[in-house]
Design a protein around this motif. Sequence first.
Motif, PDB file in Angstrom:
ATOM      1  N   ALA A  13       2.847 -75.885  63.331  1.00  0.00           N
ATOM      2  CA  ALA A  13       2.489 -75.631  64.815  1.00  0.00           C
ATOM      3  C   ALA A  13       2.617 -74.197  64.886  1.00  0.00           C
ATOM      4  O   ALA A  13       1.760 -73.458  65.622  1.00  0.00           O
ATOM      5  N   GLU A  14       2.921 -73.224  63.641  1.00  0.00           N
ATOM      6  CA  GLU A  14       3.124 -72.011  63.901  1.00  0.00           C
ATOM      7  C   GLU A  14       2.147 -71.010  62.908  1.00  0.00           C
ATOM      8  O   GLU A  14       1.596 -70.150  62.956  1.00  0.00           O
ATOM      9  N   HIS A  48       1.653 -82.275  62.480  1.00  0.00           N
ATOM     10  CA  HIS A  48       1.293 -81.685  63.668  1.00  0.00           C
ATOM     11  C   HIS A  48      -0.158 -81.620  63.814  1.00  0.00           C
ATOM     12  O   HIS A  48      -0.861 -81.909  62.713  1.00  0.00           O
ATOM     13  N   THR A  83       7.921 -84.645  66.667  1.00  0.00           N
ATOM     14  CA  THR A  83       8.090 -84.484  68.442  1.00  0.00           C
ATOM     15  C   THR A  83       8.737 -83.230  68.433  1.00  0.00           C
ATOM     16  O   THR A  83       9.232 -82.920  69.835  1.00  0.00           O
ATOM     17  N   GLY A  84       8.541 -82.208  67.507  1.00  0.00           N
ATOM     18  CA  GLY A  84       8.981 -81.030  67.966  1.00  0.00           C
ATOM     19  C   GLY A  84       7.967 -80.061  68.355  1.00  0.00           C
ATOM     20  O   GLY A  84       8.082 -79.092  69.290  1.00  0.00           O
ATOM     21  N   GLY A  85       6.848 -80.232  67.941  1.00  0.00           N
ATOM     22  CA  GLY A  85       5.700 -79.738  68.435  1.00  0.00           C
ATOM     23  C   GLY A  85       5.774 -78.381  68.227  1.00  0.00           C
ATOM     24  O   GLY A  85       6.312 -77.873  67.018  1.00  0.00           O
ATOM     25  N   VAL A  87       7.369 -74.320  69.870  1.00  0.00           N
ATOM     26  CA  VAL A  87       8.412 -73.825  70.580  1.00  0.00           C
ATOM     27  C   VAL A  87       7.742 -73.450  72.148  1.00  0.00           C
ATOM     28  O   VAL A  87       6.593 -73.182  72.402  1.00  0.00           O
ATOM     29  N   THR A 106       9.683 -87.100  64.038  1.00  0.00           N
ATOM     30  CA  THR A 106      10.905 -86.598  63.714  1.00  0.00           C
ATOM     31  C   THR A 106      11.806 -86.285  65.251  1.00  0.00           C
ATOM     32  O   THR A 106      11.283 -86.408  65.996  1.00  0.00           O
ATOM     33  N   ASP A 108      14.676 -83.715  66.298  1.00  0.00           N
ATOM     34  CA  ASP A 108      15.145 -82.642  66.232  1.00  0.00           C
ATOM     35  C   ASP A 108      16.581 -82.630  66.718  1.00  0.00           C
ATOM     36  O   ASP A 108      16.720 -82.851  68.073  1.00  0.00           O
ATOM     37  N   GLU A 144      15.769 -84.222  62.017  1.00  0.00           N
ATOM     38  CA  GLU A 144      15.449 -82.759  61.506  1.00  0.00           C
ATOM     39  C   GLU A 144      16.848 -81.853  61.935  1.00  0.00           C
ATOM     40  O   GLU A 144      17.055 -82.005  63.022  1.00  0.00           O
ATOM     41  N   PHE A 146      18.570 -78.120  61.288  1.00  0.00           N
ATOM     42  CA  PHE A 146      18.240 -76.569  60.889  1.00  0.00           C
ATOM     43  C   PHE A 146      19.618 -76.034  60.643  1.00  0.00           C
ATOM     44  O   PHE A 146      19.754 -74.633  60.420  1.00  0.00           O
ATOM     45  N   GLU A 227       3.055 -75.918  56.371  1.00  0.00           N
ATOM     46  CA  GLU A 227       3.907 -75.691  57.601  1.00  0.00           C
ATOM     47  C   GLU A 227       5.052 -74.681  57.300  1.00  0.00           C
ATOM     48  O   GLU A 227       5.780 -73.806  57.977  1.00  0.00           O
TER      49      GLU A 227
HETATM   50  N1  KMH Z   1       7.478 -76.229  65.308  1.00  0.00           N
HETATM   51  C1  KMH Z   1       8.787 -76.059  65.319  1.00  0.00           C
HETATM   52  C2  KMH Z   1       9.239 -75.458  66.428  1.00  0.00           C
HETATM   53  C3  KMH Z   1       9.308 -80.744  64.066  1.00  0.00           C
HETATM   54  O1  KMH Z   1       8.212 -80.945  63.505  1.00  0.00           O
HETATM   55  O2  KMH Z   1       9.925 -81.861  64.535  1.00  0.00           O
HETATM   56  C4  KMH Z   1       9.414 -77.388  65.281  1.00  0.00           C
HETATM   57  C5  KMH Z   1       9.200 -78.510  64.284  1.00  0.00           C
HETATM   58  C6  KMH Z   1      10.036 -79.567  64.226  1.00  0.00           C
HETATM   59  O3  KMH Z   1       8.171 -78.352  63.651  1.00  0.00           O
END
Ligand code: KMH
Length: 275
Positions: A13-14, A48, A83-85, A87, A106, A108, A144, A146, A227
């Motif tokens: 996502a980033e 994602h 399901t983290g999508g 931030v 996922t 988290d 997930e 961290f 990712e």
């Molecule tokens: N993009 C991160 C904020 C997931 O996929 O569940 C969270 C993430 C975790 O990527």
Amino acid sequence: MEKLIITACICGAEVTKEQNPAVPYTVEEIAREAKSAYDAGAALIHLHVREDDGTPTQNKERFEACIKAIKEVCPDVIVQVSTGGAVGMSNEERLQPLLLNPEMATLDCGTCNFGGDEIFVNTENMIIDFVKNMNERNVKPEIEVFDKGMVDMACRLQRKGHIKTPMHFDFVMGVNGGISAEARDLVFMVGSIPQGSTWTVAGVGRNQFPMAAMGILMGGHVRVGFEDNVYLEKGVPAKSNGELVAKAARLAKELGRELATPAEARKILGLPEQK
Ligand code: KMH
Ligand code: ZN
């Protein structure tokens, strides 16, 4: 040793095209990257999705279109939705892809800093709500984590009956705000999960391949992809997710681990056979 499941986290996502022009945004690009990863040996795609301009989204229709396009070119691959999508997204937005009844998603299991002013929020009640949603739909969670406290949170929720066994963990290591990615950290994480669990390791940035090598040697599974990292080696951007998966597959071959096919990965993860 058990066969190795390679997960490809193809999009995230980033990460952006400015960091690596091969980062996929469109449905076609996502399918292209999934196919490159699958052809190189990935059994599982951590997914994602984005708008065409790269904006991260959890839109159900966008996930549906991407999953359809992926399945057209990799019919048996396991798709695990995020399901983290990204931030800052609401819970409702993050939960949308579960409406498609994916095989995996996922989960988290804790809140953490995510670099700069970013905070990735996952409170205890949110985790309970997310996993309840998954249980109702028979979606297997990939837990997930961290940091080590998130392993403890998952185990507590398992003891309370929220998370089913056997649990499958993804240790995301090297996030700016989470656990670092030293050998001792992975040994600590692996030693902290209940017997009978499965695990995979995702090293972030330059940690991707050192952590993959450790995961292969220690009998776990590995995650690679844009990712988490966009470089094949220092200063050399990967041309595709497939290049990153191929490198992990080469490490596995050298170290004597055969790759799991998607059908074998389903058995290892306790997923139903694909119909
Ligand atoms: N993009 C991160 C904020 C997931 O996929 O569940 C969270 C993430 C975790 O990527
Ligand atoms: Zn993700």
